[in-house]
Motif scaffolding. Structure first.
Motif, PDB file in Angstrom:
ATOM      1  N   PRO A   1       0.574  -1.185  -0.103  1.00 38.26           N
ATOM      2  CA  PRO A   1       0.054   0.059  -0.039  1.00 38.26           C
ATOM      3  C   PRO A   1       0.893   1.378  -0.192  1.00 38.26           C
ATOM      4  CG  PRO A   1       0.027  -0.935   2.136  1.00 38.26           C
ATOM      5  CD  PRO A   1       0.792  -1.870   1.212  1.00 38.26           C
ATOM      6  N   PRO A   2       0.403   2.439  -0.569  1.00 37.29           N
ATOM      7  CA  PRO A   2       1.030   3.443  -0.712  1.00 37.29           C
ATOM      8  C   PRO A   2       1.298   4.042   0.692  1.00 37.29           C
ATOM      9  CG  PRO A   2      -0.853   4.040  -1.533  1.00 37.29           C
ATOM     10  CD  PRO A   2      -0.802   2.552  -1.532  1.00 37.29           C
ATOM     11  N   PRO A   3       2.494   4.719   1.224  1.00 39.92           N
ATOM     12  CA  PRO A   3       2.281   5.426   2.533  1.00 39.92           C
ATOM     13  C   PRO A   3       1.417   6.287   2.525  1.00 39.92           C
ATOM     14  CG  PRO A   3       4.608   5.964   1.020  1.00 39.92           C
ATOM     15  CD  PRO A   3       3.494   4.970   0.410  1.00 39.92           C
ATOM     16  N   ASN A   4       0.782   6.657   3.823  1.00 43.69           N
ATOM     17  CA  ASN A   4      -0.129   7.768   4.123  1.00 43.69           C
ATOM     18  C   ASN A   4       0.523   8.933   4.310  1.00 43.69           C
ATOM     19  OD1 ASN A   4      -1.746   9.656   5.568  1.00 43.69           O
ATOM     20  ND2 ASN A   4      -2.810   8.105   6.963  1.00 43.69           N
ATOM     21  N   PRO A   5       0.286   9.734   3.297  1.00 43.88           N
ATOM     22  CA  PRO A   5       1.170  11.219   3.468  1.00 43.88           C
ATOM     23  C   PRO A   5       1.186  11.844   4.724  1.00 43.88           C
ATOM     24  CG  PRO A   5      -0.667  11.105   1.804  1.00 43.88           C
ATOM     25  CD  PRO A   5      -0.727   9.971   2.339  1.00 43.88           C
ATOM     26  N   ALA A   6       0.181  11.730   5.455  1.00 47.30           N
ATOM     27  CA  ALA A   6       0.080  12.222   6.968  1.00 47.30           C
ATOM     28  C   ALA A   6       1.203  11.856   7.579  1.00 47.30           C
ATOM     29  CB  ALA A   6      -1.023  11.874   7.553  1.00 47.30           C
ATOM     30  N   LEU A   7       1.873  10.764   7.309  1.00 46.61           N
ATOM     31  CA  LEU A   7       2.778   9.974   8.321  1.00 46.61           C
ATOM     32  C   LEU A   7       4.297  10.505   7.811  1.00 46.61           C
ATOM     33  CD1 LEU A   7       1.845   6.199   8.363  1.00 46.61           C
ATOM     34  CD2 LEU A   7       1.405   7.946   9.944  1.00 46.61           C
ATOM     35  N   SER A   8       4.377  11.290   6.881  1.00 41.87           N
ATOM     36  CA  SER A   8       5.835  11.748   6.655  1.00 41.87           C
ATOM     37  C   SER A   8       6.469  12.533   7.525  1.00 41.87           C
ATOM     38  CB  SER A   8       5.761  12.309   5.244  1.00 41.87           C
ATOM     39  OG  SER A   8       4.993  13.589   5.221  1.00 41.87           O
ATOM     40  N   GLU A   9       5.662  13.451   8.280  1.00 43.72           N
ATOM     41  CA  GLU A   9       6.278  14.203   9.170  1.00 43.72           C
ATOM     42  C   GLU A   9       6.772  13.433  10.504  1.00 43.72           C
ATOM     43  OE1 GLU A   9       5.054  17.967  11.799  1.00 43.72           O
ATOM     44  OE2 GLU A   9       4.531  18.114   9.746  1.00 43.72           O
ATOM     45  N   LEU A  10       5.804  12.362  10.695  1.00 45.01           N
ATOM     46  CA  LEU A  10       6.031  11.643  11.792  1.00 45.01           C
ATOM     47  C   LEU A  10       7.307  10.791  11.752  1.00 45.01           C
ATOM     48  CD1 LEU A  10       5.113  10.545  14.629  1.00 45.01           C
ATOM     49  CD2 LEU A  10       3.596   9.032  13.315  1.00 45.01           C
TER      50      LEU A  10
ATOM     51  N   LEU B   1      10.471  10.331  14.292  1.00 46.10           N
ATOM     52  CA  LEU B   1      10.922   9.468  14.762  1.00 46.10           C
ATOM     53  C   LEU B   1      12.404   8.916  14.599  1.00 46.10           C
ATOM     54  CD1 LEU B   1       7.704   7.026  13.989  1.00 46.10           C
ATOM     55  CD2 LEU B   1       8.425   7.996  16.382  1.00 46.10           C
ATOM     56  N   ARG B   2      12.867   9.630  13.409  1.00 43.93           N
ATOM     57  CA  ARG B   2      14.157   9.366  13.155  1.00 43.93           C
ATOM     58  C   ARG B   2      15.033  10.189  13.804  1.00 43.93           C
ATOM     59  NH1 ARG B   2      12.571   8.000   7.872  1.00 43.93           N
ATOM     60  NH2 ARG B   2      12.454  10.193   7.264  1.00 43.93           N
ATOM     61  N   ASP B   3      14.656  11.560  14.056  1.00 48.73           N
ATOM     62  CA  ASP B   3      15.033  12.634  14.842  1.00 48.73           C
ATOM     63  C   ASP B   3      15.303  12.410  16.332  1.00 48.73           C
ATOM     64  OD1 ASP B   3      16.065  13.654  12.332  1.00 48.73           O
ATOM     65  OD2 ASP B   3      14.077  15.117  12.811  1.00 48.73           O
TER      66      ASP B   3
ATOM     67  N   GLN C   1      12.430   3.688   9.819  1.00 45.30           N
ATOM     68  CA  GLN C   1      11.302   4.435   9.968  1.00 45.30           C
ATOM     69  C   GLN C   1      10.359   4.416   8.699  1.00 45.30           C
ATOM     70  OE1 GLN C   1       9.985   4.563  13.044  1.00 45.30           O
ATOM     71  NE2 GLN C   1      11.676   4.790  14.312  1.00 45.30           N
ATOM     72  N   HIS C   2      10.069   3.341   8.369  1.00 46.87           N
ATOM     73  CA  HIS C   2       9.631   3.237   7.044  1.00 46.87           C
ATOM     74  C   HIS C   2       8.035   2.982   7.140  1.00 46.87           C
ATOM     75  CE1 HIS C   2      10.047   2.029   2.695  1.00 46.87           C
ATOM     76  NE2 HIS C   2       8.827   1.516   2.879  1.00 46.87           N
ATOM     77  N   PRO C   3       7.336   3.966   6.392  1.00 48.37           N
ATOM     78  CA  PRO C   3       5.861   3.883   6.339  1.00 48.37           C
ATOM     79  C   PRO C   3       5.299   2.821   5.250  1.00 48.37           C
ATOM     80  CG  PRO C   3       6.680   5.640   5.032  1.00 48.37           C
ATOM     81  CD  PRO C   3       7.834   5.041   5.706  1.00 48.37           C
ATOM     82  N   ILE C   4       4.466   2.179   5.732  1.00 49.80           N
ATOM     83  CA  ILE C   4       3.696   1.254   4.732  1.00 49.80           C
ATOM     84  C   ILE C   4       2.198   1.303   5.000  1.00 49.80           C
ATOM     85  CG2 ILE C   4       3.266  -1.333   4.191  1.00 49.80           C
ATOM     86  CD1 ILE C   4       6.001  -1.891   5.573  1.00 49.80           C
ATOM     87  N   GLY C   5       1.640   2.203   4.000  1.00 49.98           N
ATOM     88  CA  GLY C   5       0.187   2.218   4.283  1.00 49.98           C
ATOM     89  C   GLY C   5      -0.165   3.438   5.484  1.00 49.98           C
ATOM     90  N   ASP C   6      -0.958   2.896   6.381  1.00 48.89           N
ATOM     91  CA  ASP C   6      -1.016   3.722   7.764  1.00 48.89           C
ATOM     92  C   ASP C   6      -0.296   3.393   8.823  1.00 48.89           C
ATOM     93  OD1 ASP C   6      -3.319   5.188   6.458  1.00 48.89           O
ATOM     94  OD2 ASP C   6      -4.665   3.426   6.974  1.00 48.89           O
ATOM     95  N   TYR C   7       0.672   2.521   8.532  1.00 49.15           N
ATOM     96  CA  TYR C   7       1.708   2.195   9.693  1.00 49.15           C
ATOM     97  C   TYR C   7       3.139   2.792   9.377  1.00 49.15           C
ATOM     98  CZ  TYR C   7      -2.371  -0.661  10.768  1.00 49.15           C
ATOM     99  OH  TYR C   7      -3.623  -1.231  11.001  1.00 49.15           O
ATOM    100  N   ILE C   8       3.765   2.637  10.458  1.00 49.92           N
ATOM    101  CA  ILE C   8       5.248   2.940  10.428  1.00 49.92           C
ATOM    102  C   ILE C   8       5.985   1.901  11.017  1.00 49.92           C
ATOM    103  CG2 ILE C   8       7.297   4.277  11.146  1.00 49.92           C
ATOM    104  CD1 ILE C   8       5.131   6.816  11.045  1.00 49.92           C
TER     105      ILE C   8
END
Length: 119
Positions: free
Chosen positions: A7-16, A20-22, A47-54
């Protein structure tokens, strides 16, 4: 190698994911130093997003996700969310390996070997 079945990553997760990496835990940094640069024979992302999950770490080639769980994950709601994540990833043939932060810090080599075995 991209697998269009993920599934494509949820764009809302990019900032999160950046956050999480920082602000990573010692266990995450310790394990990342054993996974980065394809040290186990395949590439992992952090910290890889997959759909609605990281997931904490992900090897797309082997369809292997690794999560490092802290004491906060023992709360019933967090445990339920982790099980939901595991079931959702299973639908895409992604295996989720869940490690505790305590185990990673206590015996990093054993955890690295466990991941190597899954690969």
């Amino acid at each position: 190698m991209k697998d269009n079945n993920f599934p494509p990553p949820n764009p809302a997760l990019s900032e999160l994911t950046r956050y999480l990496r920082d602000f990573s835990s010692n266990a995450e940094i310790l394990l990342w130093n054993r996974l980065k640069d394809s040290q186990l024979g395949c590439a992992f992302t952090w910290q890889h997003p997959i759909g609605d999950y990281i997931v904490t770490f992900f090897c797309e080639e082997k369809k292997l996700a690794v999560d490092i769980e802290s004491d906060a994950h023992t709360h019933p709601d967090a445990y339920f969310a982790a099980v939901q994540k595991q079931e959702a990833l299973k639908e895409y043939d992604i295996k989720l390996l869940r490690l505790t932060a305590e185990d990673v810090i206590k015996d990093i080599e054993a955890m690295k070997n466990l991941i190597q075995k899954e690969i």
